[in-house]
Design an enzyme around this catalytic site. Structure first.
Site, PDB file in Angstrom:
ATOM      1  N   SER A 130       0.860  -1.181   0.000  1.00 27.02           N
ATOM      2  CA  SER A 130       0.000   0.000   0.000  1.00 27.02           C
ATOM      3  C   SER A 130       0.893   1.227   0.000  1.00 27.02           C
ATOM      4  O   SER A 130       2.063   1.161   0.404  1.00 27.02           O
ATOM      5  CB  SER A 130      -0.885   0.007   1.248  1.00 27.02           C
ATOM      6  OG  SER A 130      -1.494   1.268   1.452  1.00 27.02           O
ATOM      7  N   TYR A 143      -2.270  -1.270  10.228  1.00 19.74           N
ATOM      8  CA  TYR A 143      -2.197  -1.330   8.776  1.00 19.74           C
ATOM      9  C   TYR A 143      -0.794  -0.987   8.289  1.00 19.74           C
ATOM     10  O   TYR A 143      -0.229  -1.698   7.446  1.00 19.74           O
ATOM     11  CB  TYR A 143      -3.220  -0.376   8.160  1.00 19.74           C
ATOM     12  CG  TYR A 143      -3.432  -0.580   6.683  1.00 19.74           C
ATOM     13  CD1 TYR A 143      -4.145  -1.680   6.216  1.00 19.74           C
ATOM     14  CD2 TYR A 143      -2.925   0.318   5.747  1.00 19.74           C
ATOM     15  CE1 TYR A 143      -4.353  -1.877   4.864  1.00 19.74           C
ATOM     16  CE2 TYR A 143      -3.121   0.131   4.392  1.00 19.74           C
ATOM     17  CZ  TYR A 143      -3.833  -0.965   3.954  1.00 19.74           C
ATOM     18  OH  TYR A 143      -4.027  -1.163   2.611  1.00 19.74           O
TER      19      TYR A 143
END
Length: 231
Positions: A130, A143
């Protein structure tokens, strides 16, 4: 293109929704065979096996099941992902660990389970990190930890598997998926947010999958031109 690889049999973790479902759609439309590893059956009707990707034994069983259904994988795309937003002290420890389990441990589990088949075919791994695996954000410790981990895992795999299996890391920014559903308003993209169609990102995955044997795209950052989390 001369030497371009056929898509073959592509296993996709998290292939029942979001980016994973888009990869399944695009691979299938372009003549490949996509098979899904997910907790839920895909609406597309693609071949699938149920697994909790954070559980290595569950993933191994799913891979064995899919080998019986569609044949061994020539590629694996690790698109399964989850999140738990909030300050560290406000996210329950088990939920925090689940994010790392799905996003990082699940990536390693899927690659490990597919690796004997990928070595036999000189196949391809595409991991999904990401933009928040390269740039941290507040209230996203789980995350960021997991996606930063995917960066390190992938770069190490590229060295470990050089000449045997192609390894690509995809670094996408925000997409129009259900990923943001269920969040409080402060953690949702604003009404004017410019998010990508996951099918556009899926075509980038296919570009990596089609590289000739012995050539690989090591890393791909895919964002809208106005993406605030990059660079």
């Amino acid at each position: 293109m001369a030497g371009q690889r056929e898509l073959g049999v592509v296993y996709v973790t998290g292939g029942s929704s979001g980016l994973g479902a888009a990869v399944v759609e695009v691979v299938t439309a372009l003549g490949g065979t996509a098979a899904v590893i997910d907790r839920d059956a895909p609406a597309s009707g693609a071949p699938h096996a149920v697994a909790d990707v954070s559980d290595a034994a569950s993933v191994e069983r799913a891979v064995a099941e899919l080998v019986e259904q569609v044949g061994p994988p020539t590629a694996v795309v690790t698109a399964a992902g989850t999140d738990a937003v909030g300050r560290l002290e406000d996210v329950p420890a088990e939920r925090w660990a689940q994010v790392v389990g799905v996003n990082l441990v699940g990536t390693a589990a899927a690659v490990r389970a597919c690796l004997p088949h990928l070595k036999a075919s000189r196949g391809v791994v595409v991991t999904v990190s990401s933009s928040l695996g390269l740039r941290a954000a507040s209230d996203a410790t789980a995350y960021c930890a997991s996606k930063f981990g995917v960066v390190g895992l992938t770069r190490a795999l590229q060295l470990e598997l050089a000449g045997e299996v192609g390894v690509t890391m995809l670094v996408p920014a925000g997409m129009r998926t259900k990923f943001f559903d269920g969040r409080t308003e402060q953690y949702k993209p604003g009404p004017d947010a410019d998010l990508m169609d996951p099918r556009v990102v899926a075509h980038s995955v296919v570009h990596a999958l089609r590289q000739p044997v012995g050539t690989e795209v090591r890393e791909m950052v895919v964002t809208v031109s106005t993406e605030p989390s990059w660079p």
